[in-house]
Each structure stands twice: as structure tokens, then as C-alpha cells.
Scaffold this motif. Structure first.
Motif, PDB file in Angstrom:
ATOM      1  N   HIS A  60       0.873  -1.074  -0.160  1.00  0.00           N
ATOM      2  CA  HIS A  60      -0.010  -0.038  -0.120  1.00  0.00           C
ATOM      3  C   HIS A  60       0.937   1.236   0.096  1.00  0.00           C
ATOM      4  CE1 HIS A  60       0.583  -1.755   4.049  1.00  0.00           C
ATOM      5  NE2 HIS A  60       0.562  -0.249   4.532  1.00  0.00           N
ATOM      6  N   PHE A  61       2.264   1.110   0.142  1.00  0.00           N
ATOM      7  CA  PHE A  61       2.999   2.482  -0.002  1.00  0.00           C
ATOM      8  C   PHE A  61       3.432   2.414  -1.479  1.00  0.00           C
ATOM      9  CE2 PHE A  61       3.392   1.363   4.540  1.00  0.00           C
ATOM     10  CZ  PHE A  61       3.531   2.425   5.280  1.00  0.00           C
ATOM     11  N   GLY A  62       2.718   2.704  -2.151  1.00  0.00           N
ATOM     12  CA  GLY A  62       2.643   2.640  -3.842  1.00  0.00           C
ATOM     13  C   GLY A  62       3.158   4.012  -4.284  1.00  0.00           C
ATOM     14  N   MET A  63       4.253   4.622  -3.575  1.00  0.00           N
ATOM     15  CA  MET A  63       4.834   5.834  -4.155  1.00  0.00           C
ATOM     16  C   MET A  63       5.214   5.873  -5.662  1.00  0.00           C
ATOM     17  SD  MET A  63       5.395   4.934  -0.796  1.00  0.00           S
ATOM     18  CE  MET A  63       6.691   5.603   0.275  1.00  0.00           C
ATOM     19  N   GLN A  64       5.306   6.980  -6.441  1.00  0.00           N
ATOM     20  CA  GLN A  64       5.491   6.935  -7.798  1.00  0.00           C
ATOM     21  C   GLN A  64       6.588   7.958  -8.048  1.00  0.00           C
ATOM     22  OE1 GLN A  64       1.786   7.342  -9.837  1.00  0.00           O
ATOM     23  NE2 GLN A  64       1.242   5.433  -9.625  1.00  0.00           N
ATOM     24  N   ASP A  65       6.819   9.123  -7.488  1.00  0.00           N
ATOM     25  CA  ASP A  65       7.878   9.997  -7.775  1.00  0.00           C
ATOM     26  C   ASP A  65       8.228  10.759  -6.464  1.00  0.00           C
ATOM     27  OD1 ASP A  65       5.994  11.878  -6.592  1.00  0.00           O
ATOM     28  OD2 ASP A  65       5.307  12.657  -8.426  1.00  0.00           O
ATOM     29  N   TYR A  66       9.197  11.646  -6.736  1.00  0.00           N
ATOM     30  CA  TYR A  66       9.862  12.240  -5.382  1.00  0.00           C
ATOM     31  C   TYR A  66       9.549  13.789  -5.911  1.00  0.00           C
ATOM     32  CZ  TYR A  66      12.151   7.873  -4.628  1.00  0.00           C
ATOM     33  OH  TYR A  66      12.265   6.593  -4.164  1.00  0.00           O
ATOM     34  N   HIS A  67       9.596  14.691  -4.634  1.00  0.00           N
ATOM     35  CA  HIS A  67       9.449  16.075  -4.626  1.00  0.00           C
ATOM     36  C   HIS A  67      10.601  16.532  -3.891  1.00  0.00           C
ATOM     37  CE1 HIS A  67       5.340  17.324  -6.149  1.00  0.00           C
ATOM     38  NE2 HIS A  67       5.356  15.988  -6.503  1.00  0.00           N
ATOM     39  N   VAL A  68      11.208  17.446  -4.013  1.00  0.00           N
ATOM     40  CA  VAL A  68      12.260  17.922  -3.074  1.00  0.00           C
ATOM     41  C   VAL A  68      11.914  19.291  -2.386  1.00  0.00           C
ATOM     42  CG1 VAL A  68      14.721  18.905  -2.869  1.00  0.00           C
ATOM     43  CG2 VAL A  68      14.298  16.916  -4.474  1.00  0.00           C
ATOM     44  N   LEU A  69      12.067  19.266  -1.173  1.00  0.00           N
ATOM     45  CA  LEU A  69      11.751  20.537  -0.258  1.00  0.00           C
ATOM     46  C   LEU A  69      12.917  21.152  -0.077  1.00  0.00           C
ATOM     47  CD1 LEU A  69       9.052  18.817   2.370  1.00  0.00           C
ATOM     48  CD2 LEU A  69       8.782  19.748  -0.230  1.00  0.00           C
ATOM     49  N   ARG A  70      12.551  22.607  -0.310  1.00  0.00           N
ATOM     50  CA  ARG A  70      13.894  23.365   0.161  1.00  0.00           C
ATOM     51  C   ARG A  70      13.386  24.298   1.320  1.00  0.00           C
ATOM     52  NH1 ARG A  70      14.242  26.316  -3.880  1.00  0.00           N
ATOM     53  NH2 ARG A  70      13.459  28.666  -2.926  1.00  0.00           N
ATOM     54  N   MET A  71      14.397  24.718   2.237  1.00  0.00           N
ATOM     55  CA  MET A  71      14.083  25.526   3.391  1.00  0.00           C
ATOM     56  C   MET A  71      15.083  26.274   3.847  1.00  0.00           C
ATOM     57  SD  MET A  71      12.653  22.693   6.270  1.00  0.00           S
ATOM     58  CE  MET A  71      11.615  23.889   7.066  1.00  0.00           C
ATOM     59  N   ASP A  72      15.011  27.381   3.530  1.00  0.00           N
ATOM     60  CA  ASP A  72      16.274  28.536   3.942  1.00  0.00           C
ATOM     61  C   ASP A  72      16.608  28.273   5.517  1.00  0.00           C
ATOM     62  OD1 ASP A  72      15.983  29.613   1.694  1.00  0.00           O
ATOM     63  OD2 ASP A  72      14.740  31.212   1.913  1.00  0.00           O
ATOM     64  N   SER A  73      15.860  27.732   6.252  1.00  0.00           N
ATOM     65  CA  SER A  73      16.249  27.214   7.764  1.00  0.00           C
ATOM     66  C   SER A  73      15.141  26.231   8.384  1.00  0.00           C
ATOM     67  CB  SER A  73      16.273  28.588   8.546  1.00  0.00           C
ATOM     68  OG  SER A  73      15.636  28.250   9.920  1.00  0.00           O
ATOM     69  N   PRO A  74      15.541  25.496   9.300  1.00  0.00           N
ATOM     70  CA  PRO A  74      14.621  24.579   9.780  1.00  0.00           C
ATOM     71  C   PRO A  74      13.358  25.157  10.344  1.00  0.00           C
ATOM     72  CG  PRO A  74      16.808  23.849  10.275  1.00  0.00           C
ATOM     73  CD  PRO A  74      17.036  25.131   9.667  1.00  0.00           C
ATOM     74  N   GLU A  75      13.462  26.451  10.825  1.00  0.00           N
ATOM     75  CA  GLU A  75      12.509  27.189  11.451  1.00  0.00           C
ATOM     76  C   GLU A  75      11.660  27.919  10.352  1.00  0.00           C
ATOM     77  OE1 GLU A  75      14.046  28.496  15.767  1.00  0.00           O
ATOM     78  OE2 GLU A  75      15.509  28.708  14.049  1.00  0.00           O
ATOM     79  N   GLY A  76      11.872  27.853   9.061  1.00  0.00           N
ATOM     80  CA  GLY A  76      11.315  28.742   8.023  1.00  0.00           C
ATOM     81  C   GLY A  76      10.488  27.837   7.197  1.00  0.00           C
ATOM     82  N   GLU A  77       9.944  28.540   6.286  1.00  0.00           N
ATOM     83  CA  GLU A  77       8.732  27.574   5.419  1.00  0.00           C
ATOM     84  C   GLU A  77       9.535  26.822   4.516  1.00  0.00           C
ATOM     85  OE1 GLU A  77       5.495  28.171   5.465  1.00  0.00           O
ATOM     86  OE2 GLU A  77       6.040  29.395   7.424  1.00  0.00           O
ATOM     87  N   ALA A  78       8.741  25.760   4.052  1.00  0.00           N
ATOM     88  CA  ALA A  78       9.189  24.688   3.208  1.00  0.00           C
ATOM     89  C   ALA A  78       8.690  25.070   1.700  1.00  0.00           C
ATOM     90  CB  ALA A  78       8.962  23.293   3.565  1.00  0.00           C
ATOM     91  N   VAL A  79       9.505  24.987   0.686  1.00  0.00           N
ATOM     92  CA  VAL A  79       8.928  25.254  -0.742  1.00  0.00           C
ATOM     93  C   VAL A  79       9.203  23.962  -1.187  1.00  0.00           C
ATOM     94  CG1 VAL A  79       9.546  26.606  -2.647  1.00  0.00           C
ATOM     95  CG2 VAL A  79       9.852  27.672  -0.590  1.00  0.00           C
ATOM     96  N   ASP A  80       8.242  23.679  -2.063  1.00  0.00           N
ATOM     97  CA  ASP A  80       8.227  22.299  -2.813  1.00  0.00           C
ATOM     98  C   ASP A  80       8.641  22.563  -4.358  1.00  0.00           C
ATOM     99  OD1 ASP A  80       7.603  20.107  -4.406  1.00  0.00           O
ATOM    100  OD2 ASP A  80       5.423  20.149  -4.019  1.00  0.00           O
ATOM    101  N   CYS A  81       9.891  21.986  -4.621  1.00  0.00           N
ATOM    102  CA  CYS A  81      10.533  22.316  -5.624  1.00  0.00           C
ATOM    103  C   CYS A  81       9.976  21.418  -7.048  1.00  0.00           C
ATOM    104  CB  CYS A  81      12.148  22.131  -5.427  1.00  0.00           C
ATOM    105  SG  CYS A  81      12.804  22.976  -4.323  1.00  0.00           S
ATOM    106  N   GLY A  82       9.069  20.719  -6.710  1.00  0.00           N
ATOM    107  CA  GLY A  82       8.217  19.945  -7.867  1.00  0.00           C
ATOM    108  C   GLY A  82       8.941  18.607  -7.884  1.00  0.00           C
ATOM    109  N   VAL A  83       8.418  18.179  -9.095  1.00  0.00           N
ATOM    110  CA  VAL A  83       9.025  16.585  -9.261  1.00  0.00           C
ATOM    111  C   VAL A  83      10.226  16.408  -9.683  1.00  0.00           C
ATOM    112  CG1 VAL A  83       8.515  14.363 -10.603  1.00  0.00           C
ATOM    113  CG2 VAL A  83       6.720  15.703  -9.947  1.00  0.00           C
ATOM    114  N   ALA A  84      11.140  15.710  -8.967  1.00  0.00           N
ATOM    115  CA  ALA A  84      12.510  15.647  -9.063  1.00  0.00           C
ATOM    116  C   ALA A  84      12.917  14.230 -10.004  1.00  0.00           C
ATOM    117  CB  ALA A  84      13.386  15.415  -8.023  1.00  0.00           C
ATOM    118  N   LEU A  85      12.258  13.356  -9.901  1.00  0.00           N
ATOM    119  CA  LEU A  85      12.128  12.126 -10.414  1.00  0.00           C
ATOM    120  C   LEU A  85      10.856  11.343 -10.301  1.00  0.00           C
ATOM    121  CD1 LEU A  85      14.415   9.982 -12.024  1.00  0.00           C
ATOM    122  CD2 LEU A  85      14.657   8.935  -9.714  1.00  0.00           C
TER     123      LEU A  85
END
Ligand code: FUB
Length: 338
Positions: A60-85
Motif C-alpha cells: 500500500h506504500f505505492g509511491m511513484q515520484d519524488y518531490h524535493v523540499l527547500r528550506m532557508d532554515s529549519p525554522e522557516g517555510e518549506a518550498v516544494d521544488c516539484g517533481v525531481a524524478l
């Protein structure tokens, strides 16, 4: 913790949770965090409901792709950089893009990921790119000699990179002894030494093992290997390596007892001596993490299933500060402040 939770239980846990999901527009899990180009890049699994019934193999863990998240700091917001693979762009992979990791060498980025091949066997692949967020281009074949799941790549101060990998049951680690596959393989008997994660140094081009994978030993305080029946302490999946005070810290999930634990050693190959618990059980069956230093502080990236109401394969990545005391011991965290 179980999948089905009552609304009032969930609300109470949410009120006490020590941190919030990094993103809520997609489900994310198994975070591998690294500092690249002065920011934190998080390489998580991208959880979806693939409509596959639950079973003990984790289909049931049927994942199909990866998104990378970027944070300027662990206390800041996370930005979804989109599909990486995407699995469709990996020639050898058929399904289940599970927990990934990434590394940077000489300005090039490498994404490491497990997936099932056409025969249903988990292998570990590598994809390369010019940027931390991808896109990544997959090698045509999995890494020769790789098997099982949960690659974690550690770069040591001398320039060597090591991959730690392996996960029990759905991750198939119990099917291997001395790197030989037996599809009927099981965990050892309770009083026998537990299986450990595997480690192999990577080649300079980062795409192959430079050596045959070795077993990593995790010992108790008397120097004896942890036993397979010691479910509160034995290795199950999700290895991670960080270095603190010149020593090597191997952290991992105990699987069916739902703990994140750690052990310390003086060499990247081990042996490692068991120390204690980093994180008590989260909502959801799995627990998986990474540890990273940023801004002179240490951070634990982890996941739980609170946002999805306890659905075990729909998880959310979170981050919390991690403390090492003067002796280098890690303080145990309760994900819900208990
Ligand atoms: O996300 C799929 C699997 O669940 C991972 O590979 C394991 O570590 C567990 O978190």
C-alpha cells in the motif's frame, strides 16, 4: 500506534504535537535532510493513496515520484521544488519509490532511491543532476550488488562517501545473508544476533559500490550483538549516520516497536554501541528520520500520520530541535510533548 484513531484522540495529539507538517498540499515521509548551497534540502518519499490494499509487504506504500523540499532554515517555510524524478523515468524500476537520500560531490548531485524491479525485488538506484532540487536523470540499471531499501549516504571528512541501507520485512532485508538472496529468508531466531544494516563505500563517481557491502554490528553495553528478539533495540530499517564530537552516530527505526534509536561508534563501519531512544512512537506504523546540523544547532527531521487522521501510508514530514548533552548523549523526544 494503530491506524484507526478516534477524532478526539487525534485532536488531543495535534494540540500537543511538538511540530507541524512542513507542507500540507502533499503527503511526505522518510525525510533525508542535507545542507546544500546554504539551505536545507529535504528528500522525502511522496506518499499517495495508490488504491492498493494493505498487506504485510507494505504494497500500500505505492509511491511513484519524488518531490524535493527547500528550506532557508529549519525554522522557516518549506518550498516544494516539484517533481525531481518519476518511476516512469527509471528504466529498471516497476513500482514503490520508497525512502530516498541525496549527496553532493564536486558540484554534482546524486539522488539514491529504492524501488522494486520488474521481478518485484527491491534494488537501489541512483540518478544524477546539476541542482540539489533536480531534475535527476536515472542510471539505466540499479547499483550492482544493491538490494533492500532505505539508502542513506554519509560523506566523511576525508572525502569518502558510504551508503548504509536495508530494511526488514517489506524491505526484504531478512531475505539476505552475506549479500546472497534467499526469497524464503526470515529474521534470525530470537536468541541469535539481529541483522544489521549494510554499509558500502561508494566509488568516486558515486554510482557504484567500491566494495562488497558489509554487515554493521550494533552491540549492547557489554559488547555483545543485539539479539533478533530484542525488538525494542534491534535494527529494523531507516539507517542514518551523523558525526558529532568526532564520533559516528548510527540512528535507525526499530520497526514493530516504533522507536527511533541510536548507537555510537568510532569508525563508519562500526561496531556501534546501543545508546537509547531519540523519538518515541509517532502516529502511524512507520517512523523514519534524518539528523542535520544547521545554524550551529541540530535538527531531527521525522514524519507522522496525524494530518491524514492516522492513515499509515499518508504521512507528513516535520522537524524539531535535537539536543546532544555534554557527554554527547541525545535527549529523547516525545512527538506529542508527553
Ligand atoms: O516509505 C516506505 C517505507 O516506510 C520506508 O522505506 C521505510 O523506512 C518506512 O518508513
Amino acid at each position: 500506534m494503530s491506524d484507526a484513531m478516534e477524532a478526539d484522540q487525534l485532536q488531543a495529539l495535534a494540540a500537543r504535537a511538538i511540530s507541524r507538517p512542513l507542507v500540507t498540499h502533499i503527503y511526505t515521509a522518510d525525510p533525508s535532510a542535507h545542507v546544500f548551497e546554504g539551505a536545507v534540502y529535504v528528500y522525502p518519499s511522496h506518499d499517495i493513496d495508490a488504491g492498493i490494499p494493505f498487506n504485510d509487504d507494505g504494497d500500500h506504500f505505492g509511491m511513484q515520484d519524488y518531490h524535493v523540499l527547500r528550506m532557508d532554515s529549519p525554522e522557516g517555510e518549506a518550498v516544494d521544488c516539484g517533481v525531481a524524478l518519476h518511476v516512469d523515468d527509471v528504466p529498471w524500476a516497476s513500482r514503490q519509490m520508497w525512502a530516498p537520500d541525496a549527496a553532493c560531490r564536486d558540484g554534482r548531485y546524486y539522488l539514491y532511491f529504492p524501488a522494486r524491479d520488474a521481478a518485484g525485488t527491491f534494488r537501489i538506484g541512483v540518478a544524477t543532476g546539476e541542482r540539489p532540487e533536480g531534475p535527476f536523470s536515472a542510471e539505466p540499471e540499479p547499483i550492482p550488488g544493491s538490494y533492500s531499501i532505505d539508502p542513506a549516504v554519509f560523506g566523511d571528512a576525508d572525502g569518502a562517501f558510504y551508503m548504509y541501507f536495508g530494511g526488514l520485512w517489506g524491505g526484504q532485508l531478512q531475505q539476505y545473508r552475506d549479500n546472497v538472496h534467499d526469497p524464503d529468508g526470515r529474521e534470525p531466531d530470537d536468541d541469535a544476533p539481529a541483522l544489521g544494516p549494510k554499509v558500502a563505500r561508494l566509488t568516486e563517481d558515486m554510482t557504484h559500490f567500491a566494495e562488497t557491502p558489509r554487515e554493521v554490528a550494533i552491540l549492547d553495553a557489554d559488547g555483545a550483538p543485539l539479539r533478533a528478539g530484542d525488538h525494542e533495540r534491534r535494527y529494523f530499517e531507516a539507517p542514518w549516520l551523523h558525526k558529532y564530537g568526532g564520533r559516528y552516530y548510527l540512528s535507525y527505526s526499530t520497526g514493530n516497536t516504533h522507536l527511533l534509536c541510536y548507537a555510537i561508534g568510532d569508525d563508519p563501519y562500526g561496531p556501534f554501541t546501543f545508546q537509547g531512544t531519540i523519538l518515541r512512537p509517532v502516529v502511524g506504523w512507520t517512523t523514519h528520520h534524518s539528523i542535520v546540523e544547521f545554524g550551529g544547532r541540530w535538527w531531527l527531521y521525522y514524519h507522522d500520520s496525524l494530518l491524514s487522521g492516522g492513515v499509515t501510508h499518508l504521512r507528513s514530514v516535520k522537524v524539531a530541535p535535537l539536543q546532544h548533552d555534554a557527554a554527547g548523549r541525545i535527549a529523547t523526544l516525545d512527538p506529542y510533548g508527553g
